[in-house]
Scaffold this motif. Structure first.
Motif, PDB file in Angstrom:
ATOM      1  N   ILE A 129       0.829  -1.198   0.000  1.00  0.00           N
ATOM      2  CA  ILE A 129       0.000   0.000   0.000  1.00  0.00           C
ATOM      3  C   ILE A 129       0.869   1.255   0.000  1.00  0.00           C
ATOM      4  O   ILE A 129       1.841   1.350   0.749  1.00  0.00           O
ATOM      5  CB  ILE A 129      -0.963  -0.005   1.210  1.00  0.00           C
ATOM      6  N   ARG A 130       0.519   2.219  -0.878  1.00  0.00           N
ATOM      7  CA  ARG A 130       1.278   3.469  -0.930  1.00  0.00           C
ATOM      8  C   ARG A 130       0.452   4.532  -1.640  1.00  0.00           C
ATOM      9  O   ARG A 130      -0.439   4.230  -2.438  1.00  0.00           O
ATOM     10  CB  ARG A 130       2.606   3.289  -1.646  1.00  0.00           C
ATOM     11  N   GLU A 131       0.787   5.770  -1.326  1.00  0.00           N
ATOM     12  CA  GLU A 131       0.141   6.905  -1.980  1.00  0.00           C
ATOM     13  C   GLU A 131       0.838   7.230  -3.297  1.00  0.00           C
ATOM     14  O   GLU A 131       2.058   7.149  -3.398  1.00  0.00           O
ATOM     15  CB  GLU A 131       0.229   8.150  -1.092  1.00  0.00           C
ATOM     16  N   GLY A 181       4.279   6.944   8.443  1.00  0.00           N
ATOM     17  CA  GLY A 181       5.639   7.196   7.981  1.00  0.00           C
ATOM     18  C   GLY A 181       5.781   7.147   6.472  1.00  0.00           C
ATOM     19  O   GLY A 181       6.765   7.639   5.921  1.00  0.00           O
ATOM     20  N   LYS A 182       4.806   6.537   5.790  1.00  0.00           N
ATOM     21  CA  LYS A 182       4.835   6.434   4.333  1.00  0.00           C
ATOM     22  C   LYS A 182       3.908   7.444   3.662  1.00  0.00           C
ATOM     23  O   LYS A 182       3.784   7.454   2.439  1.00  0.00           O
ATOM     24  CB  LYS A 182       4.416   5.021   3.904  1.00  0.00           C
ATOM     25  N   SER A 183       3.238   8.269   4.464  1.00  0.00           N
ATOM     26  CA  SER A 183       2.237   9.189   3.927  1.00  0.00           C
ATOM     27  C   SER A 183       2.775  10.606   3.859  1.00  0.00           C
ATOM     28  O   SER A 183       3.278  11.147   4.852  1.00  0.00           O
ATOM     29  CB  SER A 183       0.981   9.156   4.801  1.00  0.00           C
ATOM     30  N   LEU A 184       2.626  11.216   2.696  1.00  0.00           N
ATOM     31  CA  LEU A 184       3.042  12.604   2.534  1.00  0.00           C
ATOM     32  C   LEU A 184       2.173  13.531   3.382  1.00  0.00           C
ATOM     33  O   LEU A 184       2.604  14.618   3.762  1.00  0.00           O
ATOM     34  CB  LEU A 184       2.957  12.994   1.052  1.00  0.00           C
ATOM     35  N   GLN A 205      14.591   4.512   6.448  1.00  0.00           N
ATOM     36  CA  GLN A 205      13.255   4.627   7.029  1.00  0.00           C
ATOM     37  C   GLN A 205      12.474   5.777   6.392  1.00  0.00           C
ATOM     38  O   GLN A 205      12.954   6.902   6.341  1.00  0.00           O
ATOM     39  CB  GLN A 205      13.364   4.836   8.539  1.00  0.00           C
ATOM     40  N   SER A 206      11.274   5.442   5.893  1.00  0.00           N
ATOM     41  CA  SER A 206      10.355   6.451   5.330  1.00  0.00           C
ATOM     42  C   SER A 206      11.091   7.403   4.380  1.00  0.00           C
ATOM     43  O   SER A 206      11.018   8.623   4.526  1.00  0.00           O
ATOM     44  CB  SER A 206       9.686   7.238   6.461  1.00  0.00           C
ATOM     45  N   PHE A 207      11.768   6.832   3.408  1.00  0.00           N
ATOM     46  CA  PHE A 207      12.689   7.630   2.600  1.00  0.00           C
ATOM     47  C   PHE A 207      12.026   8.810   1.906  1.00  0.00           C
ATOM     48  O   PHE A 207      12.397   9.974   2.101  1.00  0.00           O
ATOM     49  CB  PHE A 207      13.386   6.733   1.572  1.00  0.00           C
TER      50      PHE A 207
END
Length: 364
Positions: A37-39, A165-168, A110-112
């Motif tokens: 899952i990713r934006e 951490g993966k969300s803008l 992490q959360s690049f």
């Protein structure tokens, strides 16, 4: 829309760029769930033209600066070159063709994408570019806040499932690049080129590979890798405002196999990652289940347009997976999947050779 009135719109866009009146338009934000899952932030076509303009200017400047073993989003590179070609070469050298022990340090940042500092990134660009118009355009794109200038699309509940951490949308002010733009992919390489240069020229690591924020180093000494890991962690924090992922870094003997970019690699063999194999088997099982439900198990059955489209998608998917398998030691796997999991597809897809390297449509 630009596509409908191409020439006048391009002239208008050129004028906006020349007068520095151009500003990014709102992106379309949506969430994908596979492979994870990713934006995604999709810029409008008009903005993508500008992104490619900047990208085309910057690439010839940075390509000579990038190290050979940076493999993401570069012409002539990619996952295959990194995992199937270069990594086995490194393993054979560091182990003297399997005659001595060696270790791998595998790391992940992490959360690049949501941790990239706009200030740090722009300073790297400014250090290498002197053209004022190019600097203005780069600054406009780098500092554009896509999370506050967007239109959400698709299943909106999925946005709540993206890890913070993966969300803008959860990134601190002044940090984060939107996944989905060619400029973001390129800027990621510009940013982590600093890490590449540090590893190669300061640490003088001989066997180092990076694909986006996944990287690995090989050495005969576990102690040396531990020392490098500490130095890399300090460098990332002090110079790039980044951190190693605490749960996605490890040092281990290469005889265990290195899980990297879809393959598990040893000095003498390569196999496909189990998750990839299971994904294909799952697709085939669901496809055959749908076919049985519609009583379409025989080639003579009348097709509907929807069913034709499903067969077409599966045809492409199967060849895509087998295109990955063929580069690993997977003959028995390829044969087994064809014989035991293709089901009704055996009547429609024919292997082109005895190696089951790919399939063609059965016209008979």
């Amino acid at each position: 829309m630009l596509e409908a009135n191409l020439e006048p719109e391009l002239i208008r866009l050129e004028a906006e760029l020349q007068t520095r009146a151009w500003r990014p338009s709102p992106s379309t934000a949506f969430v994908v769930t596979k492979p994870k899952i990713r934006e995604i932030f999709a810029a409008p076509f008009r903005d993508r033209v500008v992104h490619h303009l900047l990208y085309s200017y910057l690439v010839p400047i940075w390509e000579p600066k990038f190290i050979h073993d940076s493999y993401a989003c570069r012409i002539g590179k990619g996952t295959h070159r990194a995992s199937v070609e270069r990594l086995p070469q490194f393993l054979r050298k560091v182990t003297a063709n399997g005659r001595r022990n060696a270790y791998c340090f595998q790391g992940d940042i992490q959360s690049f994408f949501t941790s990239i500092s706009h200030d740090v990134l722009y300073a790297l660009i400014e250090r290498n570019i002197r053209h004022p118009d190019v600097l203005w355009l780069a600054r406009t794109i780098v500092f554009h806040d896509a999370a506050r200038d967007h239109v959400k699309h698709g299943q909106l509940s999925l946005f709540d499932k993206v890890p913070p951490g993966k969300s803008l949308f959860h990134a601190p002010r002044g940090k984060g690049l939107p996944i989905g733009n060619i400029t973001s992919q390129f800027f990621a390489n510009v940013y982590l080129n600093e890490l590449d240069q540090f590893v190669k020229h300061r640490l003088k690591a001989k066997y180092y590979l990076r694909y986006v924020d996944d990287f690995l180093l090989l050495h005969q000494s576990k102690e040396q890798l531990n020392e490098w890991r500490a130095q890399i962690g300090r460098f990332l924090k002090e110079r790039l405002e980044l951190a190693l992922h605490p749960r996605k870094q490890r040092i281990f003997p290469v005889r265990q196999g290195i899980d990297f970019l879809g393959y598990v690699v040893w000095p003498d063999r390569i196999v496909s990652r189990r998750r990839v194999v299971h994904a294909l088997k799952n697709k085939l099982w669901h496809f055959n289940r749908r076919i049985r439900r519609t009583d379409m198990e025989h080639p003579t059955t009348l097709w509907t347009p929807q069913l034709q489209e499903e067969f077409s998608h599966m045809f492409a998917a199967v060849n895509s997976y087998y295109g990955l398998f063929i580069h690993a030691d997977t003959f028995r796997l390829r044969k087994h999947i064809y014989e035991k999991h293709f089901g009704v597809l055996q009547a429609y897809l024919l292997p082109v050779d005895k190696r089951y390297s790919r399939f063609v449509w059965n016209e008979g």
